[in-house]
Design a protein around this motif. Structure first.
Motif, PDB file in Angstrom:
ATOM      1  N   SER A  18       0.829  -1.208   0.000  1.00  0.00           N
ATOM      2  CA  SER A  18       0.000   0.000   0.000  1.00  0.00           C
ATOM      3  C   SER A  18       0.862   1.256   0.000  1.00  0.00           C
ATOM      4  CB  SER A  18      -0.936   0.003   1.215  1.00  0.00           C
ATOM      5  OG  SER A  18      -0.202  -0.057   2.427  1.00  0.00           O
ATOM      6  N   THR A  19       1.968   1.247   0.738  1.00  0.00           N
ATOM      7  CA  THR A  19       2.864   2.401   0.776  1.00  0.00           C
ATOM      8  C   THR A  19       3.500   2.643  -0.578  1.00  0.00           C
ATOM      9  OG1 THR A  19       3.340   1.946   3.108  1.00  0.00           O
ATOM     10  CG2 THR A  19       4.862   3.403   1.945  1.00  0.00           C
ATOM     11  N   SER A  20       3.933   1.576  -1.233  1.00  0.00           N
ATOM     12  CA  SER A  20       4.570   1.733  -2.536  1.00  0.00           C
ATOM     13  C   SER A  20       3.572   2.252  -3.575  1.00  0.00           C
ATOM     14  CB  SER A  20       5.176   0.403  -3.004  1.00  0.00           C
ATOM     15  OG  SER A  20       4.165  -0.557  -3.236  1.00  0.00           O
ATOM     16  N   LEU A  21       2.309   1.879  -3.451  1.00  0.00           N
ATOM     17  CA  LEU A  21       1.302   2.306  -4.414  1.00  0.00           C
ATOM     18  C   LEU A  21       0.853   3.748  -4.192  1.00  0.00           C
ATOM     19  CD1 LEU A  21      -0.989  -0.872  -4.530  1.00  0.00           C
ATOM     20  CD2 LEU A  21       0.470  -0.019  -6.377  1.00  0.00           C
ATOM     21  N   VAL A  22       0.676   4.114  -2.923  1.00  0.00           N
ATOM     22  CA  VAL A  22       0.018   5.389  -2.613  1.00  0.00           C
ATOM     23  C   VAL A  22       1.001   6.488  -2.230  1.00  0.00           C
ATOM     24  CG1 VAL A  22      -1.636   6.515  -1.061  1.00  0.00           C
ATOM     25  CG2 VAL A  22      -2.072   4.190  -1.884  1.00  0.00           C
ATOM     26  N   ARG A  23       2.006   6.152  -1.444  1.00  0.00           N
ATOM     27  CA  ARG A  23       2.849   7.183  -0.847  1.00  0.00           C
ATOM     28  C   ARG A  23       4.146   7.461  -1.604  1.00  0.00           C
ATOM     29  NH1 ARG A  23      -0.447   9.965   2.549  1.00  0.00           N
ATOM     30  NH2 ARG A  23      -1.448   8.602   4.081  1.00  0.00           N
ATOM     31  N   GLU A  67       1.024   8.657   8.897  1.00  0.00           N
ATOM     32  CA  GLU A  67      -0.016   8.142   9.783  1.00  0.00           C
ATOM     33  C   GLU A  67      -1.162   7.658   8.904  1.00  0.00           C
ATOM     34  OE1 GLU A  67      -1.337   7.516  13.858  1.00  0.00           O
ATOM     35  OE2 GLU A  67       0.570   8.155  13.008  1.00  0.00           O
ATOM     36  N   GLU A  68      -1.485   6.375   9.012  1.00  0.00           N
ATOM     37  CA  GLU A  68      -2.507   5.780   8.154  1.00  0.00           C
ATOM     38  C   GLU A  68      -3.766   5.464   8.958  1.00  0.00           C
ATOM     39  OE1 GLU A  68      -2.100   5.918   5.148  1.00  0.00           O
ATOM     40  OE2 GLU A  68      -0.007   5.587   4.611  1.00  0.00           O
ATOM     41  N   ALA A  69      -4.906   5.935   8.454  1.00  0.00           N
ATOM     42  CA  ALA A  69      -6.198   5.560   9.026  1.00  0.00           C
ATOM     43  C   ALA A  69      -6.617   4.239   8.394  1.00  0.00           C
ATOM     44  CB  ALA A  69      -7.240   6.642   8.739  1.00  0.00           C
ATOM     45  N   LEU A  70      -6.866   3.247   9.226  1.00  0.00           N
ATOM     46  CA  LEU A  70      -7.226   1.926   8.728  1.00  0.00           C
ATOM     47  C   LEU A  70      -8.733   1.722   8.783  1.00  0.00           C
ATOM     48  CD1 LEU A  70      -4.467  -0.354  10.308  1.00  0.00           C
ATOM     49  CD2 LEU A  70      -4.452   0.843   8.114  1.00  0.00           C
ATOM     50  N   LEU A  71      -9.242   0.996   7.788  1.00  0.00           N
ATOM     51  CA  LEU A  71     -10.667   0.708   7.692  1.00  0.00           C
ATOM     52  C   LEU A  71     -10.877  -0.789   7.573  1.00  0.00           C
ATOM     53  CD1 LEU A  71     -11.610   3.389   4.990  1.00  0.00           C
ATOM     54  CD2 LEU A  71     -11.917   3.595   7.474  1.00  0.00           C
ATOM     55  N   LEU A  72     -11.915  -1.280   8.222  1.00  0.00           N
ATOM     56  CA  LEU A  72     -12.342  -2.659   8.022  1.00  0.00           C
ATOM     57  C   LEU A  72     -13.387  -2.653   6.919  1.00  0.00           C
ATOM     58  CD1 LEU A  72     -12.023  -5.574   9.249  1.00  0.00           C
ATOM     59  CD2 LEU A  72     -14.217  -5.127  10.359  1.00  0.00           C
ATOM     60  N   TYR A 122      -4.260  -5.880  -2.890  1.00  0.00           N
ATOM     61  CA  TYR A 122      -5.477  -5.239  -2.407  1.00  0.00           C
ATOM     62  C   TYR A 122      -6.670  -5.433  -3.353  1.00  0.00           C
ATOM     63  CZ  TYR A 122      -3.262  -3.163   1.630  1.00  0.00           C
ATOM     64  OH  TYR A 122      -2.631  -2.989   2.836  1.00  0.00           O
ATOM     65  N   PRO A 123      -6.492  -5.388  -4.679  1.00  0.00           N
ATOM     66  CA  PRO A 123      -7.644  -5.698  -5.541  1.00  0.00           C
ATOM     67  C   PRO A 123      -8.246  -7.070  -5.257  1.00  0.00           C
ATOM     68  CG  PRO A 123      -5.936  -4.651  -6.829  1.00  0.00           C
ATOM     69  CD  PRO A 123      -5.346  -4.911  -5.473  1.00  0.00           C
ATOM     70  N   ALA A 124      -7.384  -8.051  -4.990  1.00  0.00           N
ATOM     71  CA  ALA A 124      -7.885  -9.389  -4.671  1.00  0.00           C
ATOM     72  C   ALA A 124      -8.613  -9.385  -3.332  1.00  0.00           C
ATOM     73  CB  ALA A 124      -6.734 -10.386  -4.656  1.00  0.00           C
ATOM     74  N   VAL A 173      -8.839  -5.488   5.676  1.00  0.00           N
ATOM     75  CA  VAL A 173      -8.318  -4.252   6.252  1.00  0.00           C
ATOM     76  C   VAL A 173      -7.613  -3.456   5.157  1.00  0.00           C
ATOM     77  CG1 VAL A 173      -6.792  -3.223   7.983  1.00  0.00           C
ATOM     78  CG2 VAL A 173      -8.030  -5.343   8.495  1.00  0.00           C
ATOM     79  N   VAL A 174      -8.017  -2.182   5.014  1.00  0.00           N
ATOM     80  CA  VAL A 174      -7.508  -1.340   3.931  1.00  0.00           C
ATOM     81  C   VAL A 174      -7.169   0.044   4.497  1.00  0.00           C
ATOM     82  CG1 VAL A 174      -8.022  -0.308   1.680  1.00  0.00           C
ATOM     83  CG2 VAL A 174      -8.969  -2.550   2.282  1.00  0.00           C
ATOM     84  N   PRO A 175      -6.019   0.620   4.153  1.00  0.00           N
ATOM     85  CA  PRO A 175      -5.748   1.996   4.576  1.00  0.00           C
ATOM     86  C   PRO A 175      -6.614   2.994   3.794  1.00  0.00           C
ATOM     87  CG  PRO A 175      -3.945   1.158   3.222  1.00  0.00           C
ATOM     88  CD  PRO A 175      -4.871   0.004   3.460  1.00  0.00           C
ATOM     89  N   GLN A 176      -7.073   4.014   4.499  1.00  0.00           N
ATOM     90  CA  GLN A 176      -7.927   5.030   3.874  1.00  0.00           C
ATOM     91  C   GLN A 176      -7.238   5.671   2.672  1.00  0.00           C
ATOM     92  OE1 GLN A 176     -11.214   6.429   4.984  1.00  0.00           O
ATOM     93  NE2 GLN A 176     -10.989   7.090   2.855  1.00  0.00           N
ATOM     94  N   ALA A 177      -5.932   5.888   2.754  1.00  0.00           N
ATOM     95  CA  ALA A 177      -5.209   6.530   1.664  1.00  0.00           C
ATOM     96  C   ALA A 177      -5.291   5.719   0.377  1.00  0.00           C
ATOM     97  CB  ALA A 177      -3.742   6.744   2.054  1.00  0.00           C
ATOM     98  N   LEU A 178      -5.294   4.391   0.488  1.00  0.00           N
ATOM     99  CA  LEU A 178      -5.432   3.553  -0.703  1.00  0.00           C
ATOM    100  C   LEU A 178      -6.829   3.663  -1.273  1.00  0.00           C
ATOM    101  CD1 LEU A 178      -4.164   1.359  -2.558  1.00  0.00           C
ATOM    102  CD2 LEU A 178      -5.092  -0.330  -0.975  1.00  0.00           C
ATOM    103  N   LEU A 179      -7.829   3.672  -0.415  1.00  0.00           N
ATOM    104  CA  LEU A 179      -9.206   3.823  -0.874  1.00  0.00           C
ATOM    105  C   LEU A 179      -9.407   5.156  -1.594  1.00  0.00           C
ATOM    106  CD1 LEU A 179     -12.063   2.533  -0.785  1.00  0.00           C
ATOM    107  CD2 LEU A 179     -12.428   3.787   1.360  1.00  0.00           C
ATOM    108  N   ASP A 180      -8.760   6.202  -1.092  1.00  0.00           N
ATOM    109  CA  ASP A 180      -8.893   7.526  -1.707  1.00  0.00           C
ATOM    110  C   ASP A 180      -8.309   7.570  -3.114  1.00  0.00           C
ATOM    111  OD1 ASP A 180     -10.076   8.396   0.618  1.00  0.00           O
ATOM    112  OD2 ASP A 180      -8.254   9.322   1.428  1.00  0.00           O
ATOM    113  N   GLN A 181      -7.395   6.655  -3.432  1.00  0.00           N
ATOM    114  CA  GLN A 181      -6.762   6.632  -4.747  1.00  0.00           C
ATOM    115  C   GLN A 181      -7.622   5.952  -5.809  1.00  0.00           C
ATOM    116  OE1 GLN A 181      -3.485   7.719  -5.801  1.00  0.00           O
ATOM    117  NE2 GLN A 181      -3.618   8.943  -3.953  1.00  0.00           N
ATOM    118  N   LEU A 182      -8.622   5.206  -5.379  1.00  0.00           N
ATOM    119  CA  LEU A 182      -9.442   4.458  -6.327  1.00  0.00           C
ATOM    120  C   LEU A 182     -10.429   5.384  -7.029  1.00  0.00           C
ATOM    121  CD1 LEU A 182     -10.220   1.267  -4.189  1.00  0.00           C
ATOM    122  CD2 LEU A 182      -8.409   1.598  -5.878  1.00  0.00           C
ATOM    123  N   ARG A 183     -10.498   5.302  -8.348  1.00  0.00           N
ATOM    124  CA  ARG A 183     -11.440   6.123  -9.095  1.00  0.00           C
ATOM    125  C   ARG A 183     -12.877   5.733  -8.796  1.00  0.00           C
ATOM    126  NH1 ARG A 183      -8.895   6.753 -15.244  1.00  0.00           N
ATOM    127  NH2 ARG A 183      -6.957   7.835 -14.609  1.00  0.00           N
TER     128      ARG A 183
END
Length: 299
Positions: free
Chosen positions: A98-103, A165-170, A223-225, A238-248
């Motif tokens: 997730s860090t490599s994809l988003v940050r 700082e990553e906000a995590l979501l279930l 994460y797609p899987a 479990v997904v970080p909010q920052a990754l979710l924000d990147q999804l179109r």
């Protein structure tokens, strides 16, 4: 047992093939084969089992590989130390997916623009595996979710700098009844990365907090899987909010806030090459937490 021979040996060990090692090193196959044979003769032991064209390390080869990693890492550190004003050479960075994809795209692009002679190599793994690779000198620095599961953070001889700082979501299926706490959860399975992932551990701990037994785990590699598995209705994720924000087009799922988690930039204690300093500065420029170094030492 010179550094060049050790580098060739390490590359063959990584590629499990003389052919691929030669291609990666820009050398002819006969030269690579000769170097490995000379090293075996010098040490008086076989370093590889030859299984057709595939090369597998012998027990002696496995032992030597650990020393080779440390010697080559120290040699690279020495080369960089004599040119403190000009970051260059190779820097091996590990990071969570997730860090490599988003940050990382923006700070790494800036790092390359500022220091084109610095060659960055990036690999992804769960946090605990990254710490193990760091301590084995297989990488020079890592971005990990802190603390790494299954490890005593206070006993690790590493230097840590908080970066994100990553906000995590279930993530739950859209059809799942609304969840206000772990007691409302009706699923007993979580889709996650392999053991050693801090986010997975946080998800499992939260699910157990509802008074349930250890959840079952479906181990997936992306994460797609994970999101596809959750959308199918059989599990949580479990997904970080920052990754979710990147999804179109974020999937239509139910999202339950979990605890925040800090991503640390971690190095072996005392490691401070010009290349690492340049990387650290680039990451701090994109950080969303205040930079405060913290060091934990083996007692």
């Amino acid at each position: 047992m010179d550094l060049l021979s050790l580098d060739i040996f390490r590359t063959v060990a990584q590629e499990h093939s003389v052919t691929r090692a030669a291609e990666r090193l820009g050398r002819v196959q006969s030269n690579v084969t000769t170097r490995v044979q000379q090293l075996e003769e010098q040490l008086g032991t076989a370093l590889f089992f030859r299984e057709g064209k595939r090369m597998q390390l012998t027990p002696a080869g496995t032992t030597l590989l650990g020393y080779a990693e440390r010697l080559l890492s120290l040699a690279e550190e020495a080369r960089q130390a004599v040119s403190p004003e000009h970051p260059m050479g190779r820097l091996r960075l590990g990071a969570m997916e997730s860090t490599s994809l988003v940050r990382l795209p923006q700070p790494l692009a800036q790092l390359h623009a500022d220091w084109p002679d610095l060659r960055l190599e990036l690999r992804t793994s769960p946090s605990r595996q990254l710490i193990e690779q760091l301590l084995a000198h297989e990488i020079d620095a890592a971005l990990v979710a802190w603390p790494p599961p299954g490890m005593d953070a206070d006993e690790l001889s590493v230097d840590c700098t908080p970066i994100y700082e990553e906000a995590l979501l279930l993530a739950l299926p859209a059809t799942h009844p609304q969840v206000a706490s772990a007691r409302d959860l009706e699923l007993h399975t979580v889709a996650a990365f392999t053991r050693g992932c801090t986010y997975r551990q946080i998800g499992e701990d939260w699910m157990r907090a509802g008074g349930r037994q250890q959840p079952q785990v479906i181990e997936l590699a992306s994460y797609p899987a994970i999101l596809a598995c959750v959308a199918a209705g059989s599990c949580a994720g479990v997904v970080p909010q920052a990754l979710l924000d990147q999804l179109r087009a974020p999937p239509a799922l139910q999202w339950v806030p979990l605890q925040p988690c800090t991503t640390m930039l971690v190095t072996r204690q005392g490691f401070a090459t010009p290349a690492f300093t340049a990387l650290r500065n680039a990451l701090l420029a994109s950080a969303n937490v205040r930079a405060e170094s913290a060091t934990a030492s083996v007692s």
